[in-house]
Design a protein around this motif. Sequence first.
Motif, PDB file in Angstrom:
ATOM      1  N   GLY A   1      10.669  10.240   7.483  1.00  0.00           N
ATOM      2  CA  GLY A   1      11.610   9.940   8.551  1.00  0.00           C
ATOM      3  C   GLY A   1      12.255  11.168   9.145  1.00  0.00           C
ATOM      4  N   ARG A   2      11.875  12.351   8.663  1.00  0.00           N
ATOM      5  CA  ARG A   2      12.391  13.634   9.157  1.00  0.00           C
ATOM      6  C   ARG A   2      13.919  13.669   9.162  1.00  0.00           C
ATOM      7  NH1 ARG A   2       8.244  16.545  11.375  1.00  0.00           N
ATOM      8  NH2 ARG A   2       9.714  17.935  12.408  1.00  0.00           N
TER       9      ARG A   2
ATOM     10  N   THR B   1       0.827  -1.198   0.000  1.00  0.00           N
ATOM     11  CA  THR B   1       0.000   0.000   0.000  1.00  0.00           C
ATOM     12  C   THR B   1       0.866   1.254   0.000  1.00  0.00           C
ATOM     13  OG1 THR B   1      -0.090   0.106   2.413  1.00  0.00           O
ATOM     14  CG2 THR B   1      -1.773  -1.236   1.295  1.00  0.00           C
ATOM     15  N   VAL B   2       0.218   2.376  -0.305  1.00  0.00           N
ATOM     16  CA  VAL B   2       0.933   3.655  -0.247  1.00  0.00           C
ATOM     17  C   VAL B   2       1.447   3.903   1.163  1.00  0.00           C
ATOM     18  CG1 VAL B   2       0.673   6.152  -0.475  1.00  0.00           C
ATOM     19  CG2 VAL B   2      -0.393   4.642  -2.161  1.00  0.00           C
ATOM     20  N   ARG B   3       0.602   3.642   2.148  1.00  0.00           N
ATOM     21  CA  ARG B   3       0.998   3.868   3.543  1.00  0.00           C
ATOM     22  C   ARG B   3       2.222   3.030   3.908  1.00  0.00           C
ATOM     23  NH1 ARG B   3      -3.265   2.572   5.597  1.00  0.00           N
ATOM     24  NH2 ARG B   3      -4.213   4.556   6.283  1.00  0.00           N
TER      25      ARG B   3
ATOM     26  N   LEU C   1       7.283   2.182   6.000  1.00  0.00           N
ATOM     27  CA  LEU C   1       8.246   1.074   6.118  1.00  0.00           C
ATOM     28  C   LEU C   1       8.303   0.534   7.545  1.00  0.00           C
ATOM     29  CD1 LEU C   1      11.251   2.282   3.917  1.00  0.00           C
ATOM     30  CD2 LEU C   1       9.345   0.805   3.273  1.00  0.00           C
ATOM     31  N   ASP C   2       7.153   0.556   8.208  1.00  0.00           N
ATOM     32  CA  ASP C   2       7.038   0.050   9.585  1.00  0.00           C
ATOM     33  C   ASP C   2       7.953   0.774  10.555  1.00  0.00           C
ATOM     34  OD1 ASP C   2       5.072  -1.821   9.005  1.00  0.00           O
ATOM     35  OD2 ASP C   2       6.536  -3.351   8.419  1.00  0.00           O
ATOM     36  N   ARG C   3       8.346   1.997  10.234  1.00  0.00           N
ATOM     37  CA  ARG C   3       9.177   2.767  11.160  1.00  0.00           C
ATOM     38  C   ARG C   3       8.315   3.330  12.281  1.00  0.00           C
ATOM     39  NH1 ARG C   3      12.002   6.659   6.815  1.00  0.00           N
ATOM     40  NH2 ARG C   3       9.900   6.422   5.918  1.00  0.00           N
ATOM     41  N   PRO C   4       8.787   3.263  13.513  1.00  0.00           N
ATOM     42  CA  PRO C   4       7.976   3.768  14.631  1.00  0.00           C
ATOM     43  C   PRO C   4       7.811   5.281  14.566  1.00  0.00           C
ATOM     44  CG  PRO C   4      10.191   3.216  15.381  1.00  0.00           C
ATOM     45  CD  PRO C   4      10.086   2.730  13.962  1.00  0.00           C
ATOM     46  N   GLY C   5       6.680   5.749  15.064  1.00  0.00           N
ATOM     47  CA  GLY C   5       6.438   7.186  15.169  1.00  0.00           C
ATOM     48  C   GLY C   5       5.952   7.852  13.908  1.00  0.00           C
TER      49      GLY C   5
ATOM     50  N   GLY D   1       2.779   8.125  11.857  1.00  0.00           N
ATOM     51  CA  GLY D   1       1.357   7.874  11.711  1.00  0.00           C
ATOM     52  C   GLY D   1       0.814   8.508  10.436  1.00  0.00           C
ATOM     53  N   ASP D   2      -0.497   8.471  10.291  1.00  0.00           N
ATOM     54  CA  ASP D   2      -1.109   9.014   9.072  1.00  0.00           C
ATOM     55  C   ASP D   2      -0.880  10.512   8.931  1.00  0.00           C
ATOM     56  OD1 ASP D   2      -1.902   6.506   8.447  1.00  0.00           O
ATOM     57  OD2 ASP D   2      -4.060   6.868   8.599  1.00  0.00           O
ATOM     58  N   ASP D   3      -0.855  11.223  10.056  1.00  0.00           N
ATOM     59  CA  ASP D   3      -0.620  12.675   9.973  1.00  0.00           C
ATOM     60  C   ASP D   3       0.759  12.968   9.383  1.00  0.00           C
ATOM     61  OD1 ASP D   3      -3.087  13.140  11.068  1.00  0.00           O
ATOM     62  OD2 ASP D   3      -2.342  13.433  13.121  1.00  0.00           O
ATOM     63  N   GLU D   4       1.762  12.200   9.848  1.00  0.00           N
ATOM     64  CA  GLU D   4       3.118  12.388   9.325  1.00  0.00           C
ATOM     65  C   GLU D   4       3.192  11.964   7.856  1.00  0.00           C
ATOM     66  OE1 GLU D   4       3.229  12.436  13.596  1.00  0.00           O
ATOM     67  OE2 GLU D   4       2.409  10.945  12.191  1.00  0.00           O
ATOM     68  N   VAL D   5       2.445  10.928   7.496  1.00  0.00           N
ATOM     69  CA  VAL D   5       2.433  10.469   6.112  1.00  0.00           C
ATOM     70  C   VAL D   5       1.866  11.547   5.199  1.00  0.00           C
ATOM     71  CG1 VAL D   5       1.375   8.833   4.510  1.00  0.00           C
ATOM     72  CG2 VAL D   5       2.358   8.015   6.665  1.00  0.00           C
ATOM     73  N   TRP D   6       0.731  12.114   5.583  1.00  0.00           N
ATOM     74  CA  TRP D   6       0.121  13.156   4.744  1.00  0.00           C
ATOM     75  C   TRP D   6       0.988  14.407   4.678  1.00  0.00           C
ATOM     76  CZ3 TRP D   6      -3.113  12.225   1.160  1.00  0.00           C
ATOM     77  CH2 TRP D   6      -4.065  11.217   1.279  1.00  0.00           C
ATOM     78  N   ALA D   7       1.672  14.746   5.792  1.00  0.00           N
ATOM     79  CA  ALA D   7       2.559  15.911   5.776  1.00  0.00           C
ATOM     80  C   ALA D   7       3.703  15.693   4.785  1.00  0.00           C
ATOM     81  CB  ALA D   7       3.112  16.164   7.177  1.00  0.00           C
ATOM     82  N   ALA D   8       4.268  14.481   4.791  1.00  0.00           N
ATOM     83  CA  ALA D   8       5.348  14.172   3.853  1.00  0.00           C
ATOM     84  C   ALA D   8       4.843  14.180   2.420  1.00  0.00           C
ATOM     85  CB  ALA D   8       5.957  12.810   4.201  1.00  0.00           C
ATOM     86  N   LEU D   9       3.637  13.666   2.193  1.00  0.00           N
ATOM     87  CA  LEU D   9       3.057  13.664   0.851  1.00  0.00           C
ATOM     88  C   LEU D   9       2.831  15.082   0.350  1.00  0.00           C
ATOM     89  CD1 LEU D   9       0.491  10.731   1.186  1.00  0.00           C
ATOM     90  CD2 LEU D   9       2.510  10.771  -0.288  1.00  0.00           C
TER      91      LEU D   9
END
Length: 628
Positions: A510-511, A446-448, A453-457, A459-467
């Motif tokens: 991953g910031r 999936t896109v998520r 990549l199963d990295r801790p910390g 979440g969806d908010d961080e995913v959308w911010a990166a996108l």
Amino acid sequence: MASRTSRDVLWRGLAVLGRAIREQPRIFGVAVAGSVLFGLMVIASAYVVGAVVGDVVVPAIAEGSVEVGALALAAVALFGISVLRVVGIFGRRLGAGYMQFRLQAAYRRRVTRRYLDLPLSWHHRNATGTLLSNANSDVEAAWYPIAPLPFAVGTLVMLVGAVASLFVTDWALALVGLAVFPALFALNVVYSRRMAPRQARAQRLRAEVSGIAHESFDGALVVKTMGREAQETDRFAARARELRDALVSVGRLRGVFDPMLDTLPSLGTLAVLVVGTIRLRQGAISVAELVSVAFLFTVLAFPVRAIGWVLAELPRSVAGWDRVRRVLDATGEMPYGDCVLDPADPRPATLTFADVHFAYEPAEAHLPGAEVLGEVSFTVPAGKTVALVGPTGAGKSTIASLAVRLVDPRAGTVAIDGVDVRDLTADSLAGTAALVAQVPFVFDDTVRANITLDRPGIGDDEVWAALRLAEADGFVAALPDGLDTRVGERGTSLSGGQRQRLTLARALAGRPRLLVLDDATSAVDPRVEAAILAGLRSSAGDPGAPAASILVIAYRRATIALADEVIYLEQGRVVARGTHAELLATVPGYADLVTAYEQAEVEQAEQRTYNDEVTPPLASGLEMEVDR
């Protein structure tokens, strides 16, 4: 020479089996115990059958009546022996199977772990198809004899017990056994020697067929666009025919020896009946003893084959183990240090190259490698964007690989925040620096999952911010299942530009404090690329966004112009540095290169416009985006 080679294969094969036993002693013990129990019950059943015939059946025929008690006792004895034989078979097969599969799983993990530890230079010298074969069919072949091994060990115990029982019964019958059993063993040894080179060649060809197939599939675009389908098919077919012929040769040899291995115990049974009849007339043995020995030779035919199975598979095992050990014993891994950069530090990192020299290792290790970089020194200051520009082969991608320590320099230092990257731990380096390559790799998930990549910390908010920062939130939101949309193998359901933005978002999630872009937006429309780079620069002042220094390999004038400094490379050397305007005015080679890139962009844009005019729009349920 052939004899020495066969003996060498035999001893090396036994060494591989010894390693297996040392690694799984308890499971092997259970399997051998089951096999020994089975073997002893085979011997016991032979003598019980002899006793039934001699003491129950023959008297019943002679007297015309059956003694019910004796018959019931015989039935109970045979049933008990059968139950114990079943227990032995269960223990043997369960233990052997469990041992074999545990070893295969363990060594697949070891080989894969070794692949990940070895540097890219080692991978460049080894075909991907061969590496796949090492982790799959070679590991499987190395431990293939484990399945019949406990059976063979139990059979040896059974043969010793059978010979001992024959001597107790009658010396003449024992001599028949001493003639047949060594003959069986010798035949198995000859079989193994003849099989050794055939199995080794077949195992090598398996890897070559796998390598050609992988190369053809992975290079399908080149094959199709260059019209080489027929030639690639012929190339694969030729090697597949070689593998077929090798396997046929293995089968032909097996077809010759299998009947011989089946026939020899039968000849032993016939010899026992002839000699036993003479001894019976002489009064040396009873009918029960003759039947027992004859039955024993009959039931030994199948277990003795287990020894042949092990010996026949030893050449294949040795060939597979040699290929596996080549990976496990490979040198050149890059050990990490124990220094850790502060993971909570929100500031962009500083990247420094100090007098760096680098040369790729040649395909043949004994040859010297040509130097790719020499005396390269520059700095990416914290929070700044530095662009690398240079003609093809100037060393730009090598610098990108050095920055994130995919390779190590031959001389000089690559440092992040003043710490040599070789002194950092793997986790600290991965958490500080991220590379986005020109050719994006997307997992069949999936896109998520591709972004987190199963990295801790994350979440969806961080995913959308990166996108959003990667200008990818629009097309992801338009996908049928959003973040839960599966993108297919290598992201086949996405365009080239979408895949690039997805991999950029993966890095940003991953910031990282240092972002290395190896022409990572080449398939994206120039306007989208400019928006991405502008967003990355402006995000440094946003506490909620990733703050990163950026090293970007760039070709487009608009991208280069966004950089705080431009470093111009030629033939692995830093020729000039400064702003885009300064280099454009003072460095003719730089001006010519950028102008050529710009002209190519104009021609591509004109071609796209022409294609748009002559090609009708495609119907789609999704919002269409222009990704180049």
